[in-house]
Motif scaffolding. Sequence first.
Motif, PDB file in Angstrom:
ATOM      1  N   ASP A 148       0.867  -1.177   0.000  1.00  0.00           N
ATOM      2  CA  ASP A 148       0.000   0.000   0.000  1.00  0.00           C
ATOM      3  C   ASP A 148       0.904   1.228   0.000  1.00  0.00           C
ATOM      4  OD1 ASP A 148      -2.957   1.018   0.793  1.00  0.00           O
ATOM      5  OD2 ASP A 148      -1.419   2.240   1.786  1.00  0.00           O
ATOM      6  N   GLN A 149       0.635   2.156  -0.916  1.00  0.00           N
ATOM      7  CA  GLN A 149       1.520   3.323  -1.056  1.00  0.00           C
ATOM      8  C   GLN A 149       1.552   4.150   0.226  1.00  0.00           C
ATOM      9  OE1 GLN A 149       3.418   3.653  -3.709  1.00  0.00           O
ATOM     10  NE2 GLN A 149       2.456   1.945  -4.791  1.00  0.00           N
ATOM     11  N   GLY A 150       0.421   4.218   0.894  1.00  0.00           N
ATOM     12  CA  GLY A 150       0.348   5.041   2.096  1.00  0.00           C
ATOM     13  C   GLY A 150       1.088   4.429   3.276  1.00  0.00           C
ATOM     14  N   THR A 151       0.731   3.191   3.618  1.00  0.00           N
ATOM     15  CA  THR A 151       1.248   2.576   4.842  1.00  0.00           C
ATOM     16  C   THR A 151       2.568   1.855   4.624  1.00  0.00           C
ATOM     17  OG1 THR A 151       0.142   0.485   4.404  1.00  0.00           O
ATOM     18  CG2 THR A 151      -1.128   2.158   5.597  1.00  0.00           C
ATOM     19  N   GLY A 152       2.870   1.490   3.369  1.00  0.00           N
ATOM     20  CA  GLY A 152       4.070   0.708   3.111  1.00  0.00           C
ATOM     21  C   GLY A 152       3.903  -0.760   3.467  1.00  0.00           C
ATOM     22  N   ARG A 153       2.737  -1.146   3.933  1.00  0.00           N
ATOM     23  CA  ARG A 153       2.505  -2.556   4.287  1.00  0.00           C
ATOM     24  C   ARG A 153       2.046  -3.338   3.066  1.00  0.00           C
ATOM     25  NH1 ARG A 153      -0.617  -0.739   9.334  1.00  0.00           N
ATOM     26  NH2 ARG A 153       1.067  -0.316  10.795  1.00  0.00           N
ATOM     27  N   TRP A 154       2.355  -4.639   3.053  1.00  0.00           N
ATOM     28  CA  TRP A 154       1.946  -5.435   1.888  1.00  0.00           C
ATOM     29  C   TRP A 154       0.429  -5.646   1.886  1.00  0.00           C
ATOM     30  CZ3 TRP A 154      -0.635  -9.942   2.703  1.00  0.00           C
ATOM     31  CH2 TRP A 154      -0.374 -10.672   3.882  1.00  0.00           C
ATOM     32  N   GLN A 155      -0.110  -5.670   0.678  1.00  0.00           N
ATOM     33  CA  GLN A 155      -1.538  -5.932   0.486  1.00  0.00           C
ATOM     34  C   GLN A 155      -1.754  -7.273  -0.196  1.00  0.00           C
ATOM     35  OE1 GLN A 155      -4.137  -3.866   1.507  1.00  0.00           O
ATOM     36  NE2 GLN A 155      -2.499  -2.802   2.600  1.00  0.00           N
ATOM     37  N   VAL A 156      -0.784  -7.650  -1.044  1.00  0.00           N
ATOM     38  CA  VAL A 156      -0.833  -8.939  -1.741  1.00  0.00           C
ATOM     39  C   VAL A 156       0.556  -9.554  -1.636  1.00  0.00           C
ATOM     40  CG1 VAL A 156      -1.051 -10.065  -4.004  1.00  0.00           C
ATOM     41  CG2 VAL A 156      -2.626  -8.226  -3.389  1.00  0.00           C
ATOM     42  N   ARG A 157       0.612 -10.862  -1.335  1.00  0.00           N
ATOM     43  CA  ARG A 157       1.902 -11.565  -1.255  1.00  0.00           C
ATOM     44  C   ARG A 157       1.812 -12.866  -2.027  1.00  0.00           C
ATOM     45  NH1 ARG A 157       4.239 -14.110   3.331  1.00  0.00           N
ATOM     46  NH2 ARG A 157       6.359 -13.734   2.615  1.00  0.00           N
ATOM     47  N   VAL A 158       2.874 -13.191  -2.759  1.00  0.00           N
ATOM     48  CA  VAL A 158       2.916 -14.445  -3.518  1.00  0.00           C
ATOM     49  C   VAL A 158       4.176 -15.207  -3.150  1.00  0.00           C
ATOM     50  CG1 VAL A 158       2.886 -15.502  -5.812  1.00  0.00           C
ATOM     51  CG2 VAL A 158       1.720 -13.308  -5.437  1.00  0.00           C
ATOM     52  N   PHE A 159       4.020 -16.509  -2.896  1.00  0.00           N
ATOM     53  CA  PHE A 159       5.174 -17.353  -2.554  1.00  0.00           C
ATOM     54  C   PHE A 159       4.842 -18.788  -2.938  1.00  0.00           C
ATOM     55  CE2 PHE A 159       2.504 -16.097   1.003  1.00  0.00           C
ATOM     56  CZ  PHE A 159       1.957 -17.308   1.388  1.00  0.00           C
ATOM     57  N   ALA A 160       5.859 -19.659  -2.900  1.00  0.00           N
ATOM     58  CA  ALA A 160       5.629 -21.066  -3.250  1.00  0.00           C
ATOM     59  C   ALA A 160       4.784 -21.737  -2.173  1.00  0.00           C
ATOM     60  CB  ALA A 160       6.959 -21.796  -3.394  1.00  0.00           C
ATOM     61  N   ASN A 161       3.911 -22.631  -2.582  1.00  0.00           N
ATOM     62  CA  ASN A 161       3.198 -23.471  -1.630  1.00  0.00           C
ATOM     63  C   ASN A 161       4.233 -24.353  -0.930  1.00  0.00           C
ATOM     64  OD1 ASN A 161       1.549 -25.535  -0.398  1.00  0.00           O
ATOM     65  ND2 ASN A 161      -0.094 -24.953  -1.791  1.00  0.00           N
ATOM     66  N   LYS A 162       4.165 -24.396   0.385  1.00  0.00           N
ATOM     67  CA  LYS A 162       5.152 -25.168   1.150  1.00  0.00           C
ATOM     68  C   LYS A 162       5.062 -26.665   0.846  1.00  0.00           C
ATOM     69  CE  LYS A 162       7.018 -23.964   5.108  1.00  0.00           C
ATOM     70  NZ  LYS A 162       8.107 -23.018   5.349  1.00  0.00           N
ATOM     71  N   TYR A 163       3.875 -27.140   0.532  1.00  0.00           N
ATOM     72  CA  TYR A 163       3.692 -28.536   0.137  1.00  0.00           C
ATOM     73  C   TYR A 163       3.171 -28.571  -1.290  1.00  0.00           C
ATOM     74  CZ  TYR A 163       4.488 -29.602   4.979  1.00  0.00           C
ATOM     75  OH  TYR A 163       5.064 -29.716   6.209  1.00  0.00           O
ATOM     76  N   PRO A 164       4.064 -28.281  -2.233  1.00  0.00           N
ATOM     77  CA  PRO A 164       3.603 -28.066  -3.604  1.00  0.00           C
ATOM     78  C   PRO A 164       3.162 -29.351  -4.295  1.00  0.00           C
ATOM     79  CG  PRO A 164       5.983 -28.040  -3.532  1.00  0.00           C
ATOM     80  CD  PRO A 164       5.517 -28.142  -2.102  1.00  0.00           C
TER      81      PRO A 164
END
Lengths: 352, 352
Positions: free
Chosen positions: A80-96
């Motif tokens: 988020d431009q204002g807060t600097g906090r993430w709004q969306v996160r993408v990562f590998a599934n731990k048990y893919p």
Amino acid sequence: MPDETDRIEQSLPGAGGTKTEMRRDPTTKEWVIIARDRAKRPHEFVQKHDRPSLPDYSPTCPFCPGNESMTPPEFLSYQDQGTGRWQVRVFANKYPALSPVGSTAHHTEDGFFWVMDGVGAHEVIVETPLHNERLARMDLRDIERVLRAYRERYNALRTVAFVRAIVIFKNHGPSAGTSLAHSHSQLIATPVIPRTMRLRHAVAAEYYDKTGRCLYPDLREHECRAGRRIILETERFVVFHPFASKRPFETWIMPKTQDASFGTVPDEDLMPLAGVLQKTLQWLDHGLNNPDYNYIVYSAPVGEEDTTYFLWHLQIIPRLSAMAGFELGSGLYINPAMPEDTAQFIRDLSEK
Amino acid sequence: MPDETDRIEQSLPGAGGTKTEMRRDPTTKEWVIIARDRAKRPHEFVQKHDRPSLPDYSPTCPFCPGNESMTPPEFLSYQDQGTGRWQVRVFANKYPALSPVGSTAHHTEDGFFWVMDGVGAHEVIVETPLHNERLARMDLRDIERVLRAYRERYNALRTVAFVRAIVIFKNHGPSAGTSLAHSHSQLIATPVIPRTMRLRHAVAAEYYDKTGRCLYPDLREHECRAGRRIILETERFVVFHPFASKRPFETWIMPKTQDASFGTVPDEDLMPLAGVLQKTLQWLDHGLNNPDYNYIVYSAPVGEEDTTYFLWHLQIIPRLSAMAGFELGSGLYINPAMPEDTAQFIRDLSEK
């Protein structure tokens, strides 16, 4: 969740048989059995139980802010431009289901049974930092961010050598296959073209060979002309309950552009898509009391995104009835509701 | 019912990815993703909740003796020689998916969307007069009667002009799609060849063209030679968890004869089949605490029962996990258990 093959339960002495018809899905040439004469009214699908309410943060949830170390390293995050906090996160599934290691070579031990490594990618897209949020209630801007993340990951993966197809999907609720309440989508990149994608592609190619036209815009136009199954039409998108719906309230969102894959959705379409997705999910959420659902984004196979005979689209499948033995065994679905009726039910809501 | 695409829930910091492999089903050429390294142990599928216990008679159940007037007229019933009371009853489903009225002509209103009447047959086979009985606990003689009823109805329907395929199936338990506790099977006769039957048939025909042999006995022999997935072999049948199982504990019962459809199962095979079906269902019942399941009897399309390239068989699908968005959208299944492990689990039970 009773299946329609078991409706005899509600039998009354002297009642006649329900009339049904069979409709053919133009995109797969599969027949679907559809109950006529309003066998089951749309309001009968309203979910009777409310979900338990959740806190906006859970200390044990790997998708909540502050718990990022519980997930594999992220591929992408949007702040988020204002807060600097993430709004969306993408990562590998731990048990893919599939992971980017191994070989795509097929082999056989005995000349009969073929096997290959589970090569591919399996990613999680966390849609919101809030543990108890859901897409149907999110702001347009936040939904647009999720769609942008889909597109970015699609395009990152489509250049990977072993990737033949990319499926973006969402499981909402236990009977849709999720055990995680925190709202998220997933992406799986496969080293083979999965069966239903291959079928759709083959049917579209055959239609193109025969007519010189793309099947999907033709389908969209025929749906618009019929009108009765349309729930929303905007400048850029059409939303409808398709003619040969396999399940009650099945909903397709189809663009008016000619992009074969989600990777080439133009920037100017993302916000309008967020708008129609938001409305569609809100109507389902309000109309059916937050039902479990899946959605799937269909694209052309990787490497064929330039094709003129496929069109990406999004299918929403509310999970309102169980798949029973007949459907598992035959692939022939029984839909207890007419898409014309369910579309009317949604249109009535949308006018309130 | 969590889906395997969501296993990240159980993530631990620093844990590695689960290894998977892809296996190709020789009967459909579909790939299946299978977890290696014993990602989920067989005992994890044991059902945690017991079912509510039922009385042996229910006054409101249309399948109970004395309530016969609540069902359409019967096509068939088999009496117990001693008591003269019926043991198996077959009649039309009161709310049929397909019924023997209308026309099989396809038509289209707008040249695009194809439709036909829902012509066919939909029958219910009540397996026992007892409201609270189930196949896994029934006597051999009673199971044999049910199988005989399948064969008799198959042969009655295969001569009907509009019938192209006959699917015999069973839904056991709510997540398998039944709302009726009283044990029963169903039969649907269709005016088109359903997709998965057409696919199986095409793959078998191609194999025959290429090798001059029937695919199914070859598959059976390769399974027997591998051995690790076999749970039972008798003089006339082989029971196994197939190489490319789509789901945990998927079980196939395959005859050693060469009959393409259930209509030509010889008399002398019915009791041995009752025996292997009883044992197989007992092991599932004991081993997994009476799980929901479907089974499906696959036959060649009607009119092709003389073919030498198909072999009827029975598939049991325990309903232990939900089908999620990826599987719905792609047709590519993720199986969290190795069939070698689940077969070992069943063999261990059978030796007790």
